[in-house]
Scaffold this motif. Structure first.
Motif, mmCIF file in Angstrom:
data_model
loop_
_atom_site.group_PDB
_atom_site.id
_atom_site.type_symbol
_atom_site.label_atom_id
_atom_site.label_comp_id
_atom_site.label_asym_id
_atom_site.label_seq_id
_atom_site.Cartn_x
_atom_site.Cartn_y
_atom_site.Cartn_z
ATOM 1 N N ASN A 95 30.536 13.732 23.629
ATOM 2 C CA ASN A 95 31.115 13.416 22.445
ATOM 3 C C ASN A 95 32.599 14.086 22.637
ATOM 4 O OD1 ASN A 95 31.147 16.075 22.193
ATOM 5 N ND2 ASN A 95 29.426 16.331 20.765
ATOM 6 N N GLN A 96 33.432 14.002 21.711
ATOM 7 C CA GLN A 96 34.691 14.469 21.906
ATOM 8 C C GLN A 96 34.692 16.086 22.317
ATOM 9 O OE1 GLN A 96 37.451 13.682 18.766
ATOM 10 N NE2 GLN A 96 36.862 11.542 18.524
ATOM 11 N N LYS A 97 33.723 16.633 21.789
ATOM 12 C CA LYS A 97 33.801 18.149 22.540
ATOM 13 C C LYS A 97 33.009 18.329 23.584
ATOM 14 C CE LYS A 97 33.117 19.933 17.511
ATOM 15 N NZ LYS A 97 32.226 20.619 16.522
ATOM 16 N N GLU A 98 32.669 17.116 24.514
ATOM 17 C CA GLU A 98 32.163 17.079 25.656
ATOM 18 C C GLU A 98 30.567 17.709 25.767
ATOM 19 O OE1 GLU A 98 34.484 18.555 28.922
ATOM 20 O OE2 GLU A 98 36.483 17.284 28.422
ATOM 21 N N ARG A 99 29.941 17.472 24.697
ATOM 22 C CA ARG A 99 28.734 17.783 24.538
ATOM 23 C C ARG A 99 27.845 16.712 24.775
ATOM 24 N NH1 ARG A 99 27.652 23.381 24.697
ATOM 25 N NH2 ARG A 99 29.323 24.295 23.749
ATOM 26 N N ILE A 100 26.838 16.944 25.284
ATOM 27 C CA ILE A 100 26.009 15.818 25.857
ATOM 28 C C ILE A 100 25.172 15.222 24.555
ATOM 29 C CG2 ILE A 100 24.070 15.172 27.272
ATOM 30 C CD1 ILE A 100 26.274 16.281 28.898
ATOM 31 N N LEU A 101 25.377 13.821 24.610
ATOM 32 C CA LEU A 101 24.605 12.974 23.722
ATOM 33 C C LEU A 101 23.260 12.327 24.304
ATOM 34 C CD1 LEU A 101 27.499 11.242 21.768
ATOM 35 C CD2 LEU A 101 26.190 13.192 20.982
ATOM 36 N N ASP A 102 23.587 11.855 25.660
ATOM 37 C CA ASP A 102 22.457 11.251 26.384
ATOM 38 C C ASP A 102 22.670 11.319 27.884
ATOM 39 O OD1 ASP A 102 20.069 9.987 26.615
ATOM 40 O OD2 ASP A 102 20.717 8.166 26.084
ATOM 41 N N VAL A 103 21.553 11.508 28.512
ATOM 42 C CA VAL A 103 21.619 11.437 29.955
ATOM 43 C C VAL A 103 20.688 10.427 30.582
ATOM 44 C CG1 VAL A 103 21.203 12.577 32.096
ATOM 45 C CG2 VAL A 103 22.417 13.763 30.190
ATOM 46 N N ILE A 104 21.219 9.311 31.065
ATOM 47 C CA ILE A 104 20.484 7.876 31.346
ATOM 48 C C ILE A 104 20.118 7.682 33.025
ATOM 49 C CG2 ILE A 104 20.118 5.643 31.086
ATOM 50 C CD1 ILE A 104 22.028 5.843 28.639
ATOM 51 N N PRO A 105 19.086 7.896 33.542
ATOM 52 C CA PRO A 105 18.884 7.706 35.196
ATOM 53 C C PRO A 105 18.815 6.087 35.150
ATOM 54 C CG PRO A 105 17.048 8.583 34.030
ATOM 55 C CD PRO A 105 18.075 8.651 32.916
ATOM 56 N N LEU A 106 19.375 5.684 36.066
ATOM 57 C CA LEU A 106 19.710 4.370 36.156
ATOM 58 C C LEU A 106 18.797 3.495 37.381
ATOM 59 C CD1 LEU A 106 23.437 3.358 35.465
ATOM 60 C CD2 LEU A 106 21.677 3.390 33.947
ATOM 61 N N ASN A 107 18.127 4.605 38.031
ATOM 62 C CA ASN A 107 17.308 3.772 39.268
ATOM 63 C C ASN A 107 16.028 4.965 39.257
ATOM 64 O OD1 ASN A 107 18.568 5.677 40.705
ATOM 65 N ND2 ASN A 107 19.511 4.304 41.853
#
Length: 512
Positions: A95-107
C-alpha cells in the motif's frame, strides 16, 4: 448483616437523601402575584443552537466518513507491485505506506522461497530482506548464479524510480557475502497489453517479460520462446553480451562460474573438427543460447574450411556442428532435443565441382547485364552451396548521375549458367527478378502480408499497433518491405524480404 437487611438500609438512605418538599414548593407558587412573561427570545436561541449542533454533528459525520474512506484506501489499496526474480519469481503488493498487502509466489521455486512465512502488515523492507535471505539459504543465489532482478510497477514514475533505486541498493548490500558478490538488475515496469499477455502466456512476472523484450530489442536473432525458460543470471549474461545501452540498471557482473569456460569449449570444438589450434587462421568464442540452453558459439577457420560449433556451456556436449568449404557446406551435424544425433555429410569426392572461377562468374554477370567492369562496383562476390549444388553469388552496383542500379546474380559453378538474377534502381518499387530465364516479379508477398509477418515476430496484436507504415523498397540487391509501427511503449522497424517473407532486419527501441 443479611442481604435483605443491607437492601433495606440502602432504601432508607435514598429516601432521606431526597426530602419531600412538594407541598412547600406549591405553596410558594400560589402566593406569587402578577403576570407571567414568556421569554420567546430564549426559545429561539435554543432552537438555533440545537440546529447548529445538528449541522455540526452532520458535518463531523461526513468528514469522519471521508477520512475513514481515505484511511481505508491508504491501508488496503495496492499502490505498487514489486517483483523479485532469480529463478524463483515472487510478487509483493504494497500500500502507500509500503506495508505488505500480499506476497504471491509465481512458480514452484517461488513457493519454496516463501514457505509458510506470513508477511501481512509487515514493511516492504522486512519482506524483501526475508525473501532474499530465503533465496540465499535455499541455494538459489550463490557463486554460480548470482543475479537477481528487481522490478517496480507504480503508476507514479517518480515514486517508482525512487523505490527501485532504494531496493536495488538494499539488495546489493545483502548480496555482498563472504563467498560471492551478487549482481542486481533493477527497472521500473512500463505496462502494456502486450507485456501483460506475454507474462501470462509464459507464467512469468511483468519484470522478467520486460527484461526479455529488452534483450530482443538488442538482438532479433533470439526469440521469446527461447529466452523465457532462462534464469535471470543467464539473461544478465546475454544482456551484457550485447554491449549496448539499456533501460535496465545493472550493478555487479553475472557469474559464469557454472560453465566450462571458453578455453574448454574451444578444445571440444577443435577435437570434433579434428583440427589443431596451430592450424587456425581465425577463431572466435562467445556465450549464446540455443533452444533455451546456454552454449558457447565457437567459430574458426582452418585451411579452406570454416567451422561453426555450439557447445553446451554446462555439460560440454556438442549441440550443433557445421563445416563449410570455401563457402560450400560439406557437413552438418546437429543434436536434436531428445539427444538423437543426425548427420548429413558429403565427401570431398562427391562435392559439386567448380569448373569456373570466381573471376569468370563476375565476367558472366557483367556480360549478361551489359555493364563494363570499369563501371561496376562489386558489393558481394563469393561461392556458396545451395539446393545441392555449388553456386557463385555476385552483387554489384552501377552509378549514373543520381541513379544507382543494383544487380544480383546467382551463377552455377559447374558450367557458368545463370540460375537467377535481380535488377533494380535504388528507390524503385518494381524491381525485376528473372529465375532461370523466365520473368517474375520479386514481390511475391503483399504489403499486408509483410505487416502480418512483422507483427507476429514482435508478438504484437494488430489491434495494439498504431502509426503503422509500410512501403516497398530496394536494398542490398533485394526487394524489401520497410515496416514501422509503435506498440506498448516501443518503436518497431522491420525489413521483410518481399520475395520470401523472411525478416532481413529488425530493430526495437523505447518510444521516447
Amino acid at each position: 448483616m443479611t442481604n435483605d437487611e443491607l437492601n433495606e438500609k440502602i432504601r432508607q438512605a435514598c429516601t432521606h437523601a431526597a426530602p419531600d418538599v412538594l407541598d412547600a414548593v406549591l405553596s410558594d407558587c400560589n402566593e406569587q402575584k402578577g403576570r407571567v412573561i414568556l421569554m420567546t427570545t430564549e426559545n429561539k436561541k435554543k432552537t438555533w443552537a440545537v440546529r447548529m449542533a445538528g449541522l455540526a454533528a452532520g458535518l463531523c459525520l461526513i468528514l469522519g466518513g471521508g477520512l475513514g474512506v481515505r484511511n481505508y484506501q491508504v491501508n488496503h489499496t495496492v499502490d505498487a507491485t514489486v517483483s523479485l526474480d532469480v529463478n524463483p519469481s515472487v510478487e509483493i503488493k504494497i500500500n502507500q505506506k509500503e506495508r505488505i498487502l500480499d506476497v504471491i509466489p509465481l512458480n514452484e521455486d517461488g513457493r519454496t522461497i516463501v514457505g509458510d512465512m506470513d508477511f501481512s502488515g509487515s514493511s516492504l523492507d522486512v519482506a524483501v530482506n526475508a525473501i532474499i535471505g530465503s533465496m540465499l539459504q535455499n541455494g538459489y543465489l550463490n557463486e554460480l548464479a548470482n543475479s537477481v532482478l528487481i522490478s517496480v510497477d507504480n503508476n507514479d514514475p517518480v515514486r517508482g524510480m525512487a523505490l527501485q533505486e532504494r531496493l536495488a541498493d538494499e539488495v546489493n548490500k545483502l548480496l555482498q557475502t563472504d563467498s560471492f558478490r551478487g549482481a542486481v538488475l533493477s527497472q521500473t515496469v512500463v505496462k502494456s497489453d502486450e507485456l501483460q499477455q506475454m507474462a501470462e502466456q509464459y507464467g512469468i512476472t511483468l519484470g522478467k517479460a520486460q527484461l526479455i523484450q529488452e534483450i530482443l530489442g538488442k538482438n532479433s536473432l533470439h526469440t521469446f520462446d527461447e529466452l523465457a525458460p532462462l534464469s535471470i543470471n543467464e539473461l544478465n549474461i546475454l544482456l551484457g553480451k550485447e554491449g549496448a545501452e539499456t533501460h535496465v540498471e545493472v550493478v555487479g557482473t553475472a557469474s559464469e562460474k557454472g560453465y566450462i569456460g571458453e578455453t574448454k569449449a574451444k578444445e571440444i570444438a577443435l577435437a570434433k573438427a579434428g583440427v589443431s589450434e596451430s592450424d587456425l587462421t581465425f577463431y572466435t568464442v562467445g556465450l549464446d543460447t540455443h533452444k533455451g540452453v546456454m552454449v558457447y558459439d565457437v567459430e574458426f577457420i582452418s585451411g579452406s574450411y570454416e567451422f561453426d560449433c555450439e557447445v553446451n556451456a554446462m555439460t560440454g556436449e556438442i549441440v550443433k556442428f557445421e563445416k563449410e568449404y570455401d563457402g560450400a557446406a560439406v557437413s552438418n551435424v546437429s543434436v536434436e532435443e531428445h539427444g538423437e544425433q543426425s548427420e548429413h555429410s558429403q565427401t570431398e569426392e562427391n562435392q559439386a565441382v567448380s569448373n569456373i572461377s570466381l573471376e569468370k562468374a563476375k565476367e558472366i554477370a557483367l556480360d549478361h547485364a551489359g555493364v563494363k567492369a570499369t563501371d561496376a562496383t562489386f558489393v558481394k562476390a563469393k561461392s556458396d552451396y545451395e539446393d545441392g549444388r555449388a553456386v557463385f553469388e555476385i552483387e554489384f552496383v552501377v552509378s549514373s548521375g543520381n541513379t544507382i542500379k543494383e544487380y544480383d546474380y546467382e551463377i552455377a559453378a559447374s558450367d557458368g549458367s545463370i540460375i537467377s538474377y535481380d535488377y533494380g534502381i535504388e528507390g524503385d518499387s518494381t524491381p525485376t527478378a528473372i529465375q532461370a530465364g523466365s520473368s517474375q516479379n520479386t514481390s511475391e508477398i503483399s504489403l499486408e502480408k509483410a505487416k502480418e509477418i512483422a507483427l507476429s515476430h514482435a508478438g504484437v496484436a494488430s489491434a495494439n499497433a498504431f502509426e503503422m507504415e509500410g512501403k516497398l523498397d530496394w536494398d542490398d540487391g533485394m526487394s524489401i518491405y520497410e515496416i514501422e509501427f509503435k506498440a506498448g511503449g516501443y518503436e518497431y522497424s522491420y525489413e521483410v524480404d518481399a520475395a520470401t517473407g523472411s525478416i532481413v532486419e529488425f530493430d526495437k527501441e523505447w518510444d521516447d
